[in-house]
Design a protein around this motif. Structure first.
Motif, PDB file in Angstrom:
ATOM      1  N   GLY A 137      29.889  66.044  46.571  1.00 30.31           N
ATOM      2  CA  GLY A 137      31.305  65.680  46.706  1.00 30.31           C
ATOM      3  C   GLY A 137      31.431  64.194  46.429  1.00 30.31           C
ATOM      4  N   LEU A 138      31.726  63.856  45.185  1.00 32.34           N
ATOM      5  CA  LEU A 138      31.629  62.460  44.743  1.00 32.34           C
ATOM      6  C   LEU A 138      32.502  61.506  45.551  1.00 32.34           C
ATOM      7  CD1 LEU A 138      30.490  60.468  42.577  1.00 32.34           C
ATOM      8  CD2 LEU A 138      32.659  60.795  41.379  1.00 32.34           C
ATOM      9  N   SER A 139      33.761  61.886  45.782  1.00 30.60           N
ATOM     10  CA  SER A 139      34.695  60.904  46.351  1.00 30.60           C
ATOM     11  C   SER A 139      34.367  60.557  47.805  1.00 30.60           C
ATOM     12  CB  SER A 139      36.129  61.398  46.225  1.00 30.60           C
ATOM     13  OG  SER A 139      36.259  62.631  46.881  1.00 30.60           O
ATOM     14  N   ASN A 140      33.472  61.323  48.432  1.00 32.80           N
ATOM     15  CA  ASN A 140      33.049  60.936  49.781  1.00 32.80           C
ATOM     16  C   ASN A 140      32.467  59.530  49.814  1.00 32.80           C
ATOM     17  OD1 ASN A 140      33.764  63.349  50.938  1.00 32.80           O
ATOM     18  ND2 ASN A 140      31.744  64.263  50.706  1.00 32.80           N
ATOM     19  N   VAL A 141      31.923  59.094  48.688  1.00 35.73           N
ATOM     20  CA  VAL A 141      31.279  57.775  48.659  1.00 35.73           C
ATOM     21  C   VAL A 141      32.277  56.660  48.946  1.00 35.73           C
ATOM     22  CG1 VAL A 141      31.544  57.252  46.184  1.00 35.73           C
ATOM     23  CG2 VAL A 141      29.566  56.387  47.441  1.00 35.73           C
ATOM     24  N   SER A 142      33.565  56.935  48.719  1.00 35.24           N
ATOM     25  CA  SER A 142      34.550  55.880  48.958  1.00 35.24           C
ATOM     26  C   SER A 142      35.511  56.247  50.088  1.00 35.24           C
ATOM     27  CB  SER A 142      35.317  55.572  47.666  1.00 35.24           C
ATOM     28  OG  SER A 142      35.957  56.734  47.196  1.00 35.24           O
ATOM     29  N   ASN A 143      35.099  57.155  50.961  1.00 41.97           N
ATOM     30  CA  ASN A 143      35.905  57.416  52.151  1.00 41.97           C
ATOM     31  C   ASN A 143      35.996  56.142  52.978  1.00 41.97           C
ATOM     32  OD1 ASN A 143      36.671  60.061  51.874  1.00 41.97           O
ATOM     33  ND2 ASN A 143      34.899  60.890  52.952  1.00 41.97           N
ATOM     34  N   ALA A 144      37.146  55.918  53.576  1.00 48.46           N
ATOM     35  CA  ALA A 144      37.359  54.747  54.445  1.00 48.46           C
ATOM     36  C   ALA A 144      37.315  53.429  53.668  1.00 48.46           C
ATOM     37  CB  ALA A 144      36.351  54.705  55.596  1.00 48.46           C
ATOM     38  N   VAL A 145      37.418  53.523  52.353  1.00 48.00           N
ATOM     39  CA  VAL A 145      37.480  52.321  51.516  1.00 48.00           C
ATOM     40  C   VAL A 145      38.950  52.127  51.148  1.00 48.00           C
ATOM     41  CG1 VAL A 145      36.916  51.486  49.186  1.00 48.00           C
ATOM     42  CG2 VAL A 145      35.143  52.576  50.579  1.00 48.00           C
ATOM     43  N   PRO A 146      39.438  50.868  51.067  1.00 47.31           N
ATOM     44  CA  PRO A 146      40.846  50.676  50.660  1.00 47.31           C
ATOM     45  C   PRO A 146      41.133  51.371  49.328  1.00 47.31           C
ATOM     46  CG  PRO A 146      39.901  48.598  51.374  1.00 47.31           C
ATOM     47  CD  PRO A 146      38.785  49.588  51.352  1.00 47.31           C
ATOM     48  N   HIS A 147      42.312  51.952  49.242  1.00 45.67           N
ATOM     49  CA  HIS A 147      42.665  52.820  48.127  1.00 45.67           C
ATOM     50  C   HIS A 147      42.369  52.207  46.756  1.00 45.67           C
ATOM     51  CE1 HIS A 147      44.572  56.471  46.886  1.00 45.67           C
ATOM     52  NE2 HIS A 147      45.221  55.799  45.955  1.00 45.67           N
TER      53      HIS A 147
END
Lengths: 324, 310
Positions: free
Chosen positions: B198-208
Motif C-alpha cells: 500500500g504505497l501511500s501509507n508511506v506518507s500517512n500523517a505527512v502534510p498534504h
C-alpha cells in the motif's frame, strides 16, 4: 599484539549555548553556563573530548507546590514558602542552574498574574547569581501572559523561557527574541516532532544558539527506554550533520521521577519496596543517570541528595581515562 | 505496474455518503475513472459493515461489474461480507485483502480464497505486530504464509505477499527495511510470489502538499527493488507519470533521469549518490532530500523540504 580501538569521526557537532548574562553582557548574573559542543557520542573521550560537562539545575516554584511529594516538602521545609530563600538554598547545593516553575494559581486558587510572576522572578534573580530558567504553568494562555511580562522585565538576562510546544511557541519565542532570552522546546518523545519544533522556532528568526530542546523522557519504569532511544537518535543525527537536531538537550528527571508512584507514595505499598526516601532518591538518581548517559546536557532535579549523587556520576563519567 | 486502485475507500467522506445513499452512479464513475487512468484492479474498502454486509457487498459487486471488467479486491475485516461479495462476482478473478500471519486469520481466510478461487494478499505481520527488520518480514512470508498456502494446495502465484509500508512520519526506520524486504521476498519461492504494498501509507500523517513527492520517490525505490504491484491512487497523475518514466525509461526530463538513477541504484543494491543529483535544480534537490528521509539518513520533519540538504 596492540589492539586498535575503532574510532568514529563525526562530521557534525552539537551547538554551544550559553545561559545567563553577566553585567558585561547586559545581565546581572554572577556566572554563566555553557553547554553543548559535543563532537562524539556521550563520554567517548577517546574519540573527541567533551567541551562541557552536563550541568545540574534544581527546580523551585513561585510558591509552595500543591502536588509535590511530602518527602520534597519536608526536605525544603519553610524555605519553599519563599522563592528567594528557596533559590538561595538551592544554589547552596552546588547546582549550576535554577529552574523556576510558575504556578497556575496562588495558594488561594486565584489565577497567577504577570505582576506576581515578574515580582517572583526578580526576587529570585536578586537572591542568586545563577543563570535562571523560567518555565510556565503548562497552560498556553496563562504562559503567554506570564512569560511575556517576565521576558520584558528581565531584558538581557539570557533566561531560558519554557515551555515551547508545537501548539504554543510563537508568543514565547517572540518574547525571547525581543528581550535577549533563550527558549526551551518540548516535544512528546518523537524525533520527528523534536526536529520540526526546532525548525518552527528557528523559522521565526530566533538564532539557533538560543534554543534548547527537551525531547521528553519518561521516568525509570515509565518509558525511559523510549526517551533514551529518542535522545540517542537525535544526538546521532546531530553528529551526522543534521543542523536542525544540533540543540543541547534539557531533560527533567526530577519532574518525571517524582510523579511516579514509587517516589510519590509511602503508604500502602509492598513492604519489599523498602525505605520510601531511599527509594525516591534512587528513582530520581537512576532516571537522571540514564538520561546523562544518553546525551543530556542539562538535568533538572528536585532533591539535593540526588544532586550530590548525580554530581559524582557526572564527574566519574567525565574523567578521561589514561589510555595505555 | 499492476495497480490496485484505492479510491473506493470508506475513509473518504464522499464514498461514505454515496454508500449510505446507495448512489450506484457515483461508484460506477469512480470505477471507470480509475480504469481509464490505468488501474488493473479495483479495491473495495467498505469497512466491516457489521449490520448490512449481506446486502452491501453484493450490491457493490453488481454496481461496479456493470461498468468494469477489472478484478475486484475485497478489503475488509468482515469475512462474511467478503464471502457475500465473492459469491456475487461474475467477471475476473477477485482478490481478498487480506490475511495476516496471525493464527486466527490464517485459519479462516486462506480457505475462503481457495474455495472461491480468489487471489489472497497476505501481510507479513504476526501477532506481535509488524517487525522492523527486512529479514523478520521475509521470514514470516517464508515460514508462515507460504507454508500455509502449500498446506491448502493454494497456488503461490495467487498468494500476494504484502510486506507492509509504514509512514516515514513516525516509523521512519521501517522505510529502508521495506525496500530490502521487497527485494528478498522475490527469492522466497520459485517462481517468485507476487508482492504488493500500500504505497501511500508511506506518507500517512505527512502534510498534504508533501505526500506526492514522498509517494513518487518511494515508488521509484521500490520499483528498483522489483516491485510490480501496488495499491495506489491511479488518479494521482504525478505518480502515474513517474511509473511511466520508469517503465518506458524516458530520459527526456532531468527529474526523469534522476528517478531512473535512483531506480537503477536500488536495483544494483547500491544507495543513490549525491553526485547523481544536480542540487541547483529545485526539483532534483527535493527528490534527493526525500531519498535521504526514506533511507532514514536524515530525520523526517514536516518541513524537511525547506531545510538545507545534509
Amino acid at each position: 599484539m596492540p589492539i586498535e580501538i575503532p574510532k568514529d569521526k563525526w562530521p557534525g557537532s552539537v551547538r554551544e549555548i550559553t545561559l545567563g548574562a553577566t553585567a558585561a553582557d547586559g545581565g546581572t548574573r554572577t556566572s554563566t553556563v555553557t553547554v553543548g559542543g559535543e563532537k562524539a557520542l556521550p563520554y567517548m573521550h577517546f574519540e573527541a573530548q567533551m567541551p562541557h560537562k552536563p550541568v545540574i539545575a534544581l527546580e523551585i516554584r513561585d510558591r509552595l507546590p500543591d502536588d509535590w511529594s511530602t518527602l520534597l516538602l519536608e526536605h525544603w521545609g519553610d524555605t519553599a514558602k519563599d522563592p528567594a530563600a528557596w533559590a538561595k538554598a538551592a544554589e547552596a547545593t552546588g547546582v549550576e542552574l535554577l529552574q523556576l516553575t510558575l504556578s497556575l494559581t496562588d495558594a488561594d486558587g486565584n489565577p497567577n498574574t504577570p505582576e506576581n510572576a515578574v515580582a517572583v522572578v526578580k526576587s529570585v534573580l536578586a537572591a542568586t547569581g545563577l543563570p535562571l530558567l523560567v518555565f510556565g504553568t503548562g497552560q498556553a494562555e496563562m504562559d503567554n501572559v506570564l512569560l511575556v511580562a517576565v521576558a520584558e522585565a528581565t531584558q538581557g538576562e539570557r533566561l531560558v523561557l519554557g515551555i515551547c510546544e508545537d501548539k504554543n511557541y510563537r508568543t514565547i519565542v517572540a518574547a525571547a527574541m525581543a528581550n535577549g532570552h533563550l527558549v526551551n522546546g518540548r516535544t512528546p518523545m518523537d524525533v520527528n516532532l523534536s526536529k520540526q519544533l526546532n525548525i518552527l522556532i528557528s523559522d521565526m528568526g530566533l538564532p539557533m544558539d538560543r534554543i534548547l530542546m527537551d525531547p521528553t523522557t519518561g521516568a525509570l519504569g515509565y518509558g525511559i527506554e523510549y526517551g533514551f532511544s529518542v535522545m540517542e537518535r537525535l544526538r546521532m543525527a546531530a553528529l551526522q550533520g543534521d543542523s536542525m537536531t544540533q540543540q543541547p538537550m534539557l531533560v527533567t528527571p526530577g519532574f518525571e521521577a517524582w510523579k511516579t508512584k514509587e517516589s510519590k507514595v509511602g503508604k500502602d505499598v509492598p513492604a519489599e519496596w523498602g525505605d520510601w526516601l531511599k527509594r525516591a532518591i534512587h528513582w530520581e538518581t537512576m532516571t537522571a543517570t540514564a538520561l546523562i548517559e544518553s546525551g543530556a546536557d542539562i538535568v533538572v532535579l528536585r532533591h539535593p541528595e540526588s544532586v550530590k549523587r548525580i554530581r559524582v556520576a557526572i564527574d566519574e563519567l567525565s574523567a578521561v581515562p589514561e589510555m595505555a | 505496474m499492476y495497480i490496485i486502485g484505492e479510491n473506493i475507500h470508506i475513509i473518504s467522506p464522499k464514498v461514505k455518503d454515496a454508500l449510505r445513499a446507495k448512489d450506484a452512479s457515483f461508484f460506477q464513475e469512480l470505477a471507470i475513472k480509475q480504469a481509464e487512468a490505468g488501474a488493473s484492479c479495483l479495491d473495495l474498502n467498505l469497512g466491516p459493515r457489521k449490520k448490512d454486509w449481506e446486502e452491501v457487498f453484493p450490491w457493490m459487486v453488481k454496481t461496479v461489474e456493470a461498468v468494469s471488467d477489472l478484478p475486484l479486491c475485497f478489503d475488509s475485516t468482515n469475512l462474511l461480507g467478503i464471502e457475500a461479495g465473492l459469491k456475487s462476482v461474475t467477471k475476473a478473478q477477485p482478490i481478498i485483502n487480506s490475511t495476516s500471519a496471525e493464527a486466527e486469520r490464517l485459519a479462516n481466510v486462506p480457505p475462503l480464497a481457495k474455495k472461491y478461487n480468489a487471489r489472497l494478499i497476505a501481510l507479513t505481520m504476526g501477532k506481535s505486530g509488524i517487525p522492523v527488520s527486512a529479514d523478520e518480514r521475509v521470514n514470516i512470508a517464508l515460514e508462515i504464509l507460504i507454508p500455509r498456502a502449500l498446506e491448502l494446495d493454494f497456488p503461490i502465484s495467487d498468494l500476494i505477499i504484502d510486506p507492509l509500508v509504514l509512514t516515514v512520519s513516525g516509523c521512519q526506520e521501517y522505510c529502508p527495511e521495506l525496500i530490502e524486504a521487497v527485494r528478498t521476498i522475490q527469492y522466497a519461492w520459485d517462481p517468485p510470489p507476487p508482492i504488493s504494498v500500500g504505497l501511500s501509507n508511506v506518507s500517512n500523517a505527512v502534510p498534504h502538499k508533501n505526500r506526492p513527492i514522498i509517494n513518487q520517490v518511494y515508488c521509484a525505490m521500490l520499483m528498483g527493488a522489483g516491485l510490480n504491484m501496488m495499491i495506489a491512487d491511479p488518479l494521482d497523475q504525478g505518480l502515474m507519470e513517474t511509473i511511466r518514466i520508469l517503465e518506458e525509461r524516458d530520459e527526456s526530463s532531468n527529474a526523469g533521469q534522476l528517478y531512473l538513477k535512483i531506480h537503477d541504484r536500488v536495483a544494483a543494491m547500491e544507495e543513490p549518490q549525491f553526485e547523481d543529483v544536480d542540487m541547483s535544480d529545485p526539483e532534483q534537490a527535493a527528490i534527493w532530500k526525500t531519498v535521504q528521509i526514506l533511507y532514514n539518513k536524515v530525520i523526517y520533519a514536516d518541513s524537511y523540504l525547506e531545510q538545507a540538504a545534509v
